[in-house]
Design a protein around this motif. Structure first.
Motif, PDB file in Angstrom:
ATOM      1  N   SER A 119     -86.506  76.257 -18.076  1.00  0.00           N
ATOM      2  CA  SER A 119     -87.718  76.018 -18.246  1.00  0.00           C
ATOM      3  C   SER A 119     -87.617  75.234 -19.742  1.00  0.00           C
ATOM      4  N   GLY A 120     -86.426  73.865 -19.821  1.00  0.00           N
ATOM      5  CA  GLY A 120     -87.088  73.153 -20.895  1.00  0.00           C
ATOM      6  C   GLY A 120     -86.215  73.642 -22.522  1.00  0.00           C
ATOM      7  N   THR A 121     -86.552  75.419 -22.534  1.00  0.00           N
ATOM      8  CA  THR A 121     -86.519  75.868 -23.757  1.00  0.00           C
ATOM      9  C   THR A 121     -86.051  76.016 -24.575  1.00  0.00           C
ATOM     10  N   LEU A 122     -84.518  75.723 -24.070  1.00  0.00           N
ATOM     11  CA  LEU A 122     -83.845  75.693 -24.978  1.00  0.00           C
ATOM     12  C   LEU A 122     -83.644  74.480 -26.024  1.00  0.00           C
ATOM     13  N   TYR A 123     -83.749  73.269 -25.360  1.00  0.00           N
ATOM     14  CA  TYR A 123     -83.866  72.249 -25.662  1.00  0.00           C
ATOM     15  C   TYR A 123     -84.886  72.000 -27.648  1.00  0.00           C
ATOM     16  N   SER A 124     -86.078  73.226 -27.028  1.00  0.00           N
ATOM     17  CA  SER A 124     -86.490  73.451 -28.224  1.00  0.00           C
ATOM     18  C   SER A 124     -86.182  74.548 -29.416  1.00  0.00           C
ATOM     19  N   MET A 125     -84.960  75.053 -29.197  1.00  0.00           N
ATOM     20  CA  MET A 125     -84.311  76.094 -29.748  1.00  0.00           C
ATOM     21  C   MET A 125     -83.066  75.157 -30.667  1.00  0.00           C
ATOM     22  N   MET A 126     -83.101  74.340 -30.186  1.00  0.00           N
ATOM     23  CA  MET A 126     -81.586  73.718 -29.987  1.00  0.00           C
ATOM     24  C   MET A 126     -82.259  72.662 -31.308  1.00  0.00           C
ATOM     25  N   ASP A 127     -84.074  72.148 -30.977  1.00  0.00           N
ATOM     26  CA  ASP A 127     -83.853  71.139 -32.397  1.00  0.00           C
ATOM     27  C   ASP A 127     -84.068  71.630 -33.432  1.00  0.00           C
ATOM     28  N   SER A 128     -84.270  72.728 -33.061  1.00  0.00           N
ATOM     29  CA  SER A 128     -84.911  73.767 -34.455  1.00  0.00           C
ATOM     30  C   SER A 128     -83.407  74.381 -35.065  1.00  0.00           C
ATOM     31  N   GLY A 129     -82.509  74.484 -34.469  1.00  0.00           N
ATOM     32  CA  GLY A 129     -81.120  74.673 -34.959  1.00  0.00           C
ATOM     33  C   GLY A 129     -80.774  76.338 -35.025  1.00  0.00           C
ATOM     34  N   ILE A 130     -81.424  76.562 -34.144  1.00  0.00           N
ATOM     35  CA  ILE A 130     -81.196  77.805 -34.267  1.00  0.00           C
ATOM     36  C   ILE A 130     -79.912  78.322 -33.252  1.00  0.00           C
ATOM     37  N   SER A 131     -79.300  79.319 -34.328  1.00  0.00           N
ATOM     38  CA  SER A 131     -77.520  79.323 -34.528  1.00  0.00           C
ATOM     39  C   SER A 131     -77.511  79.890 -32.665  1.00  0.00           C
ATOM     40  N   GLY A 132     -76.353  79.423 -32.170  1.00  0.00           N
ATOM     41  CA  GLY A 132     -76.029  79.859 -31.139  1.00  0.00           C
ATOM     42  C   GLY A 132     -76.804  78.923 -28.917  1.00  0.00           C
ATOM     43  N   ALA A 133     -77.751  78.051 -29.996  1.00  0.00           N
ATOM     44  CA  ALA A 133     -78.408  77.713 -29.044  1.00  0.00           C
ATOM     45  C   ALA A 133     -77.382  76.744 -27.786  1.00  0.00           C
ATOM     46  N   SER A 134     -77.008  75.711 -28.995  1.00  0.00           N
ATOM     47  CA  SER A 134     -76.318  74.986 -28.476  1.00  0.00           C
ATOM     48  C   SER A 134     -75.397  74.703 -27.032  1.00  0.00           C
ATOM     49  N   ALA A 135     -74.824  76.441 -27.633  1.00  0.00           N
ATOM     50  CA  ALA A 135     -73.486  76.849 -27.102  1.00  0.00           C
ATOM     51  C   ALA A 135     -74.107  77.295 -25.008  1.00  0.00           C
ATOM     52  N   CYS A 136     -74.878  77.607 -25.614  1.00  0.00           N
ATOM     53  CA  CYS A 136     -75.540  78.047 -23.531  1.00  0.00           C
ATOM     54  C   CYS A 136     -75.924  76.767 -23.723  1.00  0.00           C
ATOM     55  N   GLN A 137     -76.237  75.899 -23.931  1.00  0.00           N
ATOM     56  CA  GLN A 137     -76.765  74.070 -23.270  1.00  0.00           C
ATOM     57  C   GLN A 137     -75.106  74.424 -22.203  1.00  0.00           C
ATOM     58  N   SER A 138     -73.771  74.159 -23.224  1.00  0.00           N
ATOM     59  CA  SER A 138     -72.970  73.610 -22.162  1.00  0.00           C
ATOM     60  C   SER A 138     -72.549  74.019 -21.129  1.00  0.00           C
ATOM     61  N   ILE A 139     -71.696  74.028 -20.149  1.00  0.00           N
ATOM     62  CA  ILE A 139     -71.755  74.116 -18.673  1.00  0.00           C
ATOM     63  C   ILE A 139     -70.963  75.293 -18.836  1.00  0.00           C
ATOM     64  N   SER A 140     -69.789  75.341 -19.404  1.00  0.00           N
ATOM     65  CA  SER A 140     -69.191  75.934 -19.822  1.00  0.00           C
ATOM     66  C   SER A 140     -69.888  77.228 -20.491  1.00  0.00           C
ATOM     67  N   TYR A 141     -70.355  78.197 -20.633  1.00  0.00           N
ATOM     68  CA  TYR A 141     -71.560  78.885 -21.109  1.00  0.00           C
ATOM     69  C   TYR A 141     -71.187  79.915 -22.313  1.00  0.00           C
ATOM     70  N   SER A 142     -70.421  81.193 -21.589  1.00  0.00           N
ATOM     71  CA  SER A 142     -69.696  82.468 -21.320  1.00  0.00           C
ATOM     72  C   SER A 142     -68.978  82.431 -22.811  1.00  0.00           C
ATOM     73  N   THR A 143     -69.281  82.770 -23.547  1.00  0.00           N
ATOM     74  CA  THR A 143     -69.144  81.858 -25.198  1.00  0.00           C
ATOM     75  C   THR A 143     -69.802  83.542 -26.014  1.00  0.00           C
ATOM     76  N   ALA A 144     -69.448  83.497 -26.913  1.00  0.00           N
ATOM     77  CA  ALA A 144     -69.912  84.648 -28.170  1.00  0.00           C
ATOM     78  C   ALA A 144     -71.349  83.911 -28.646  1.00  0.00           C
ATOM     79  N   GLU A 145     -70.909  82.904 -28.994  1.00  0.00           N
ATOM     80  CA  GLU A 145     -72.284  82.622 -30.174  1.00  0.00           C
ATOM     81  C   GLU A 145     -73.796  82.674 -28.702  1.00  0.00           C
ATOM     82  N   CYS A 146     -72.988  81.814 -27.386  1.00  0.00           N
ATOM     83  CA  CYS A 146     -74.310  82.207 -26.787  1.00  0.00           C
ATOM     84  C   CYS A 146     -74.647  83.565 -26.813  1.00  0.00           C
TER      85      CYS A 146
END
Length: 322
Positions: A119-146
């Protein structure tokens, strides 16, 4: 006094008395805004729950029909959880935090990542510095942070944005906050117009919205006044997609994301005019940050206060595209 003058005086007195006893005319009820015939009343649906459903965009029929198809597709993917007309959750197989595979084979928690990313909304969360958002953007996003990001941040607006993009509504202002596209509708921009749910017949493809966690904004009038007082209003809110109107049985259905931590269908009653009967909260006092909590005072002895349909309903966003 002459006889003629006396007769005139008596007649005048009787006329005044008659005026005083006549009740004032009743105020006319507000006109009902009728639902458009937008071709989405009979959307295409999978034949059976759990059956294979398309994972990509649906490009068939009117704009309203495409919106309905995508929303229903995702509800089927989640095995059709739903809230009945009395506001009770009747079925739920999995939630956002689990690894249960949905009907399309995607683990439920990874599906929520898809809503954010596609939806493109993850970029807005990343730009706002929301913790863990960038971890979900990764291709391999199976992380505890995401996973933590998914649990800590409401994703219902990301879901609506995902539905609109999948349905090809390119003029929709995608956002991680519902209030942004509610504001667009109020300002007469974008594909929707904000209308009063108390006088508007909802139609498939519309959005039905409520504000939450506030006692300062109540209903449509309160929301309109809040926008007038503060055009940049930030207010917690939620919207569902209207997916079905059944005038014969006086029922409507909506589908929303992050409703009880899944993509959940909601049933509501309609009155004789085709207007949604929207139960009001038992209290507008904010009690929690839960996006889909029922009314306050919910106990086994007060089941009427537990309805998940008791929300501070404030707007129908009428789809104005053909």
């Amino acid at each position: 006094m002459h006889i003629s003058n006396w007769v005139l005086a008596a007649a005048s007195s009787l006329a005044l008395a008659g005026c005083a006893s006549t009740p004032p005319p009743k105020k006319a009820p507000p006109p009902v805004v009728t639902a458009p015939n937008n071709g989405a009343s009979q959307p295409t649906e999978p034949k059976a729950p759990g059956a294979a459903v398309p994972a990509g965009p649906v490009y068939g029929g009117s704009t309203a029909s495409r919106i309905v198809q995508v929303a229903l597709r995702e509800n089927y993917n989640w095995y059709q959880p739903f809230i009945d007309v009395n506001g009770g959750l009747r079925y739920q197989r999995t939630t956002e935090s689990e690894k249960v595979r949905l009907a399309d084979g995607t683990p439920s928690w990874e599906k929520v990542v898809t809503y954010w990313r596609n939806s493109g909304t993850l970029y807005s969360m990343m730009d706002s510095g929301i913790s863990g958002a960038s971890a979900c953007q990764s291709i391999s996003y199976s992380t505890a942070e995401c996973r933590a990001f998914l649990l800590d941040n409401p994703w219902s607006a990301a879901f609506i944005s995902y539905v609109m993009l999948q349905a090809g509504v390119t003029t929709f202002n995608t956002s991680p906050a519902h209030i942004d596209y509610i504001r667009d509708a109020y300002n007469n921009t974008g594909p929707f117009l904000m209308m009063n749910p108390a006088t508007t017949q909802p139609a498939p493809g519309d959005l039905l919205c409520y504000v939450r966690n506030t006692q300062a904004i109540v209903g449509y009038e309160g929301l309109a006044a809040a926008f007038d007082n503060n055009p940049s209003l930030r207010q917690a809110s939620h919207c569902d997609v209207v997916t079905k109107i059944d005038r014969t049985n006086k029922l409507m259905e909506t589908v929303g994301g992050n409703v009880l931590n899944g993509v959940t269908l909601r049933k509501l009653r309609l009155d004789d005019r085709g207007i949604a009967i929207l139960p009001r909260p038992t209290s507008f006092q904010a009690t929690s940050d839960d996006e889909d909590s029922g009314g306050t005072g919910c106990t086994p002895a007060n089941e009427g206060n537990c309805s998940l349909n008791r929300q501070n309903w404030a707007a129908v966003l009428r789809l104005r595209m053909p």
